[in-house]
Design a protein around this motif. Sequence first.
Motif, mmCIF file in Angstrom:
data_model
loop_
_atom_site.group_PDB
_atom_site.id
_atom_site.type_symbol
_atom_site.label_atom_id
_atom_site.label_comp_id
_atom_site.label_asym_id
_atom_site.label_seq_id
_atom_site.Cartn_x
_atom_site.Cartn_y
_atom_site.Cartn_z
ATOM 1 N N ARG A 69 103.526 52.048 5.584
ATOM 2 C CA ARG A 69 103.440 53.115 4.597
ATOM 3 C C ARG A 69 102.012 53.365 4.124
ATOM 4 N N PHE A 70 101.052 52.508 4.497
ATOM 5 C CA PHE A 70 99.660 52.712 4.106
ATOM 6 C C PHE A 70 98.769 52.002 5.122
ATOM 7 N N ASP A 71 97.459 52.262 5.004
ATOM 8 C CA ASP A 71 96.509 51.741 5.990
ATOM 9 C C ASP A 71 95.571 50.689 5.429
ATOM 10 N N ILE A 72 95.383 50.684 4.115
ATOM 11 C CA ILE A 72 94.424 49.759 3.526
ATOM 12 C C ILE A 72 94.859 49.387 2.113
ATOM 13 N N VAL A 73 94.587 48.138 1.726
ATOM 14 C CA VAL A 73 94.880 47.625 0.384
ATOM 15 C C VAL A 73 93.563 47.424 -0.345
ATOM 16 N N ILE A 74 93.468 47.981 -1.560
ATOM 17 C CA ILE A 74 92.259 47.817 -2.376
ATOM 18 C C ILE A 74 92.603 46.909 -3.555
ATOM 19 N N SER A 75 91.730 45.940 -3.821
ATOM 20 C CA SER A 75 91.923 45.057 -4.965
ATOM 21 C C SER A 75 90.574 44.713 -5.557
ATOM 22 N N GLU A 76 90.576 44.258 -6.794
ATOM 23 C CA GLU A 76 89.317 43.933 -7.453
ATOM 24 C C GLU A 76 88.600 42.788 -6.750
ATOM 25 N N ALA A 77 89.354 41.746 -6.388
ATOM 26 C CA ALA A 77 88.774 40.592 -5.701
ATOM 27 C C ALA A 77 89.878 39.898 -4.909
ATOM 28 N N LEU A 78 89.480 39.050 -3.989
ATOM 29 C CA LEU A 78 90.449 38.373 -3.136
ATOM 30 C C LEU A 78 91.370 37.475 -3.945
ATOM 31 N N ASP A 79 90.845 36.896 -5.036
ATOM 32 C CA ASP A 79 91.691 35.996 -5.827
ATOM 33 C C ASP A 79 92.759 36.742 -6.622
ATOM 34 N N ARG A 80 92.667 38.088 -6.718
ATOM 35 C CA ARG A 80 93.762 38.848 -7.334
ATOM 36 C C ARG A 80 94.994 38.826 -6.430
ATOM 37 N N LEU A 81 94.781 38.816 -5.110
ATOM 38 C CA LEU A 81 95.891 38.773 -4.167
ATOM 39 C C LEU A 81 96.526 37.388 -4.143
ATOM 40 N N SER A 82 95.722 36.348 -4.084
ATOM 41 C CA SER A 82 96.237 34.974 -4.135
ATOM 42 C C SER A 82 95.081 34.008 -4.291
ATOM 43 N N ARG A 83 95.353 32.907 -4.974
ATOM 44 C CA ARG A 83 94.377 31.825 -5.093
ATOM 45 C C ARG A 83 94.729 30.648 -4.193
ATOM 46 N N ASN A 84 95.888 30.711 -3.538
ATOM 47 C CA ASN A 84 96.318 29.618 -2.675
ATOM 48 C C ASN A 84 95.767 29.838 -1.271
ATOM 49 N N GLN A 85 95.127 28.802 -0.722
ATOM 50 C CA GLN A 85 94.446 28.936 0.565
ATOM 51 C C GLN A 85 95.409 29.298 1.687
ATOM 52 N N ALA A 86 96.564 28.629 1.736
ATOM 53 C CA ALA A 86 97.527 28.903 2.805
ATOM 54 C C ALA A 86 98.159 30.279 2.617
ATOM 55 N N ASP A 87 98.431 30.647 1.361
ATOM 56 C CA ASP A 87 99.076 31.936 1.097
ATOM 57 C C ASP A 87 98.172 33.103 1.451
ATOM 58 N N ILE A 88 96.892 33.018 1.106
ATOM 59 C CA ILE A 88 95.996 34.141 1.391
ATOM 60 C C ILE A 88 95.797 34.290 2.893
ATOM 61 N N ALA A 89 95.795 33.161 3.619
ATOM 62 C CA ALA A 89 95.689 33.242 5.078
ATOM 63 C C ALA A 89 96.929 33.899 5.683
ATOM 64 N N ALA A 90 98.111 33.511 5.184
ATOM 65 C CA ALA A 90 99.355 34.104 5.686
ATOM 66 C C ALA A 90 99.427 35.592 5.342
ATOM 67 N N LEU A 91 99.003 35.960 4.115
ATOM 68 C CA LEU A 91 99.010 37.364 3.716
ATOM 69 C C LEU A 91 98.085 38.179 4.602
ATOM 70 N N TYR A 92 96.897 37.652 4.884
ATOM 71 C CA TYR A 92 95.945 38.355 5.749
ATOM 72 C C TYR A 92 96.520 38.548 7.150
ATOM 73 N N GLN A 93 97.159 37.511 7.679
ATOM 74 C CA GLN A 93 97.752 37.619 9.014
ATOM 75 C C GLN A 93 98.874 38.655 9.028
ATOM 76 N N ASN A 94 99.720 38.661 8.003
ATOM 77 C CA ASN A 94 100.831 39.622 7.947
ATOM 78 C C ASN A 94 100.331 41.052 7.852
ATOM 79 N N LEU A 95 99.329 41.288 6.999
ATOM 80 C CA LEU A 95 98.807 42.637 6.853
ATOM 81 C C LEU A 95 98.072 43.091 8.107
ATOM 82 N N THR A 96 97.322 42.178 8.737
ATOM 83 C CA THR A 96 96.624 42.518 9.980
ATOM 84 C C THR A 96 97.621 42.884 11.070
ATOM 85 N N PHE A 97 98.704 42.113 11.165
ATOM 86 C CA PHE A 97 99.729 42.412 12.167
ATOM 87 C C PHE A 97 100.329 43.802 11.939
#
Length: 561
Positions: A69-97
């Motif tokens: 439904r969209f092409d890009i996510v904008i946020s103030e900083a990466l830690d707004r999306l997640s502060r957990n190392q494993a979670d942010i990696a999984a989120l990045y992989q899911n969005l990239t896919f």
Amino acid sequence: MTLRAVIYARYSSDLQSASSIEDQFRLCRERATRAGWQIVGSYEDAATSGASLMRPGIQRLQQDARERRFDIVISEALDRLSRNQADIAALYQNLTFAGTAIETLAEGRIDEMHIGLKGTMNALFLKDLAAKTRRGLRGRVEAGKSGGGNAYGYTVLRHMGEDGEIRRGDRQINEDEAAIVRRIFTAYADGMSPNRIADQLNREGIPGPRAGKWDKSTIHGNPKRGTGVLNNEIYVGRLVWNRQSFVKDPATGKRQARPNPESEWIVTEVPELRIIDQALWDRVKTRQEGRKIEQTDREAWERRKPRFLLTGLVKCGCCGGGFSTIGKDRFGCSNSRNKGTSVCTNRTGITRQELEGRILTILSERLMDPELVKVFVAEYIAERNRLAASHVDDRAVKQKELAKVIKDQDILVNALLVGTPPERIKAKMEQLETRQKQLERELATAPAPAALTRIHPRMADNWQERIRALIAGLTEPDREGEAREAIRGLIEKIVATPVPTKGRRMSLELTLHGDLAGILSLSLNVDQLAGQQKTSCEQEVEESVGFLVAGVGFEPTTFRL
């Protein structure tokens, strides 16, 4: 092409201002305007920690990303999306896919380097923050102040200090709630059960902790962990902190409590907060000791099998809650007993013998009615024909595509023969070879089209023989466990609804919701009881039943008695 952008914003504490969300949205909109992106949506999580992805906003964002439904996510900083190392990696992989990029105001376009470095930094920040928070809370507790949260019977105070700073953590006794605490302790010490105490409080409309309904567990809690009104030592002027610690389960993202050894507890005397005198407290503890259930093996206790045949399967028709033991060999609504009739008015009980007898009667005498079997067989045959036609069509499409892939490869080979440079057609050839192997694997593993399988006309008779054999097995020690599990597997749930009888007394109407796949599979399994092997036809029917029931929409079998 204009990129479709969405904004994600979060702040982590209810002590922070909700305007933080709007501030983040405003800055992100300005970034999108400068880049010429079209804002098509926004997501937010207010007063929510970034230590887990179990947040409604971020979950909706991921779902919409999977739907492109969209092409890009904008946020103030990466830690707004997640502060957990494993979670942010999984989120990045899911969005990239999903073909979605991440852009932050602080870091710019996010790539693998940001995920590694910033993910590690955010994880260390969380760990350091947790340590500092615990250190600060311990200092507050040792000073006699609140270490977070509040107990029923007290009001947390906030006032201005001499230095102009707001002071938090001081408490004073709430006299209205304190009177309820004394009433609970006195009633329990005098022999009243937590169930009855909760029922009376709910009947009188007295709100419980957090303005909810009173429950027996709210009152008796867990003595070992100090939970529940009857076990909170602050009522006798002792503030106990650090009884337990919390560890996040990486599989679910939820915190789990683990008790700490008593040597690590922090205990502070706060006599000004005492509500219960020592004599009443001691009377309550004496009664609790007399009612304690010794559990020599806690893990075995929690893993034990259902005590009775229908344990956990019966639901109340009034409130939807479970039925549990309310007396010797007698079942009743748990909510009505634990929370009182203000929550559920179903006070009608039923003996275990009657409950099991009526359900076994339904299973053995009414479940496989010949007319119902006839209807099911007709529906089964129609659905099998539809699936078979769909299967043939799908196989034909793949065979046709495979032929075209091979033909396209031949065209490329001919192009090489007439002098076309190999580098111009190498990538295309690799794509065709990959697709050819995939199609060949799918065609090789797909079952060949089969003729329509028919259900044996003695299906109902087979069911009668099998279920009666199982019921008979309930009385045989060497078969009782197996028979019990087999019968439980046939039942989805049993709904017990109170209905008036001729004598104006209430009785329970039982509605059995059967597991159709289990029922049909059992009815097709009778030959194995006689030591015979099932025919390939019977085996094929049995394997298809579960798929048809779960995937096509056959309603569960329901009988009322």
